[in-house]
Write an enzyme that holds these catalytic residues in place. Structure first.
Site, mmCIF file in Angstrom:
data_model
loop_
_atom_site.group_PDB
_atom_site.id
_atom_site.type_symbol
_atom_site.label_atom_id
_atom_site.label_comp_id
_atom_site.label_asym_id
_atom_site.label_seq_id
_atom_site.Cartn_x
_atom_site.Cartn_y
_atom_site.Cartn_z
ATOM 1 N N HIS A 123 -4.664 3.101 -7.181
ATOM 2 C CA HIS A 123 -5.547 2.193 -6.014
ATOM 3 C C HIS A 123 -6.212 2.306 -7.457
ATOM 4 O O HIS A 123 -7.877 2.028 -6.692
ATOM 5 C CB HIS A 123 -6.118 3.831 -4.664
ATOM 6 C CG HIS A 123 -5.477 3.783 -3.845
ATOM 7 N ND1 HIS A 123 -3.789 3.710 -3.829
ATOM 8 C CD2 HIS A 123 -5.254 2.938 -2.396
ATOM 9 C CE1 HIS A 123 -3.586 3.106 -2.395
ATOM 10 N NE2 HIS A 123 -4.642 2.736 -1.840
ATOM 11 N N HIS A 157 -5.447 -5.763 0.801
ATOM 12 C CA HIS A 157 -5.824 -4.272 0.166
ATOM 13 C C HIS A 157 -4.281 -4.060 -1.016
ATOM 14 O O HIS A 157 -3.888 -3.595 -1.976
ATOM 15 C CB HIS A 157 -6.365 -3.897 0.708
ATOM 16 C CG HIS A 157 -6.178 -1.181 0.416
ATOM 17 N ND1 HIS A 157 -6.828 -1.014 -0.692
ATOM 18 C CD2 HIS A 157 -5.004 -0.546 1.076
ATOM 19 C CE1 HIS A 157 -6.451 -0.037 -0.632
ATOM 20 N NE2 HIS A 157 -5.345 -0.526 -0.104
ATOM 21 N N HIS A 215 -7.133 -1.042 -8.303
ATOM 22 C CA HIS A 215 -6.494 -1.757 -7.450
ATOM 23 C C HIS A 215 -8.819 -1.847 -6.900
ATOM 24 O O HIS A 215 -9.060 -3.169 -6.941
ATOM 25 C CB HIS A 215 -6.381 -1.667 -5.555
ATOM 26 C CG HIS A 215 -7.292 -2.333 -4.612
ATOM 27 N ND1 HIS A 215 -8.453 -1.260 -4.034
ATOM 28 C CD2 HIS A 215 -7.155 -2.996 -3.970
ATOM 29 C CE1 HIS A 215 -8.666 -2.615 -3.286
ATOM 30 N NE2 HIS A 215 -7.864 -3.041 -3.082
ATOM 31 N N ASP A 272 0.570 -1.251 -0.214
ATOM 32 C CA ASP A 272 0.119 -0.273 0.087
ATOM 33 C C ASP A 272 0.972 1.506 0.527
ATOM 34 O O ASP A 272 0.912 2.085 -0.385
ATOM 35 C CB ASP A 272 -0.983 0.133 1.203
ATOM 36 C CG ASP A 272 -2.013 0.797 0.831
ATOM 37 O OD1 ASP A 272 -2.325 0.884 0.085
ATOM 38 O OD2 ASP A 272 -2.599 0.995 1.777
#
Length: 365
Positions: free
Chosen positions: A254, A271, A257, A171
């Protein structure tokens, strides 16, 4: 041009820091609604009880159902109102943190975040990521303020599974590259302004610290040894990445993702593991410098982050499935529009395929 940087009111990190929770929460509230998983509750309950003993503070624990959904937020909100609490405390990982922040926003009370893992950059942000009950990304809930307190007990975090810390590095890995893309496109950050120099500097420091200490931290956490390198990476995953992404801005990684949440087989991954592959895809989309791309690929492979679709559990790589990912990533309410050039589902799909090919080539597959 207005620049804005946002951060929690207070960030506290250290071994056995949870033993001092009373000192940090007492000015904010006396009746704590503590949202946690069953395992999270077991890890912190004794320390919290010892710290609150002899004070006017009390704690009511509520077990988290597992997803930061609108339904779960409403359920916890009802518990808060029924119990007469005046403070929300989120203990655990990113989805618990996001749920606690959203509940506190709706009931107009302070919120304290206590990470038991360093797996995401959610703790410090004024943002909740909302998913459906089945785990598909729905929307970002932007909040007016950051958490009042973020309290990180590195002794607890160092005893969590190594995979969680490594996911947090995935992340954090995106922070610099997304902030850089936003700076190049003059995009607005997550708090409605342009990135400050401080935010861009934190994003760069986040990346530099990952390269300097990430491998050593991954080795240390496997031995449950809270070394200086591990302390640095906990701060990197939690604070540098948290303030860096929010005030630097989000772009491709992101959004990609979020696109992968359309594939059910990826729901088993954390995540940050999906964000790491999203970062590689963003770099391919940018046609990034070969040396930079090699550095990121090698870092991911060394610490154990996904570099291929197979690493994400995606074995059916038909173009129609990958196009579903790309179309969701390009949704108007997501952040691919912050890239400094036009992006289409077709170009994102091609970048996913290209990133997978590079990952397989680097691994000799």
């Amino acid at each position: 041009m207005t620049t804005i940087i946002a951060s929690p009111t207070r960030y506290i990190q250290g071994d056995n820091a949870l033993a001092e929770i009373r000192r940090h929460v007492e000015p904010l509230g006396k009746k704590l609604l503590i949202l946690a998983s069953a395992s999270g509750k077991a890890r912190v309950e004794n320390l919290v009880a010892e710290s609150l003993a002899g004070s006017a503070c009390s704690a009511h624990y509520e077990l988290f159902n597992g997803e930061c959904s609108r339904q779960e937020i409403q359920r916890i909100r009802a518990v808060y109102e029924q119990t007469g609490c005046d403070l929300v405390v989120g203990v655990g990982g990113g989805k618990i943190h996001d749920t606690a922040k959203a509940v506190a926003y709706y009931v107009h009370c302070p919120v304290v975040i206590v990470p038991t893992v360093a797996s995401t950059d959610a703790p410090c942000s004024a943002l909740s990521v909302i998913y459906s009950e089945s785990g598909v990304f729905e929307e970002y809930l932007f909040l007016p303020t950051n958490p009042d307190v973020v309290l990180v007990d590195t002794g607890i975090v160092s005893r969590a599974p190594a995979r969680l810390l490594i996911a947090g590095m995935g992340d954090a890995l995106s922070t610099y590259f997304e902030a850089r893309a936003c700076a190049r496109s003059c995009a607005t950050n997550c708090v409605g302004g342009k990135p400050t120099l401080a935010a861009q500097g934190l994003a760069r420091l986040c990346y530099d610290t990952l390269l300097a200490d990430g491998v050593q931290a991954a080795l240390a956490v496997r031995e449950q040894a809270c070394t200086r390198a591990l302390e640095n990476i906990i701060e990197t995953n939690t604070y540098l990445s948290g303030v860096g992404f929010e005030s630097g801005g989000l772009a491709g990684a992101h959004a990609i993702h979020n696109g992968f949440t359309a594939l059910p087989e990826t729901h088993a991954l954390y995540h940050g593991e999906k964000v790491a592959f999203g970062t590689l895809t963003q770099l391919v989309l940018e046609n990034a410098d070969k040396a930079e791309l090699a550095t990121v690929l090698d870092f991911c492979r060394t610490v154990g982050l996904p570099t291929t679709l197979a690493d994400l559990g995606v074995t059916d790589t038909s173009r129609d499935r990958l196009m579903r990912v790309a179309e969701l990533a390009c949704a108007p309410n997501d952040t691919l529009g912050n890239m400094p050039f036009p992006v289409t589902p077709a170009s994102v799909c091609a970048a996913i395929v290209g990133a997978d090919a590079l990952g397989r080539a680097r691994a000799g597959r």
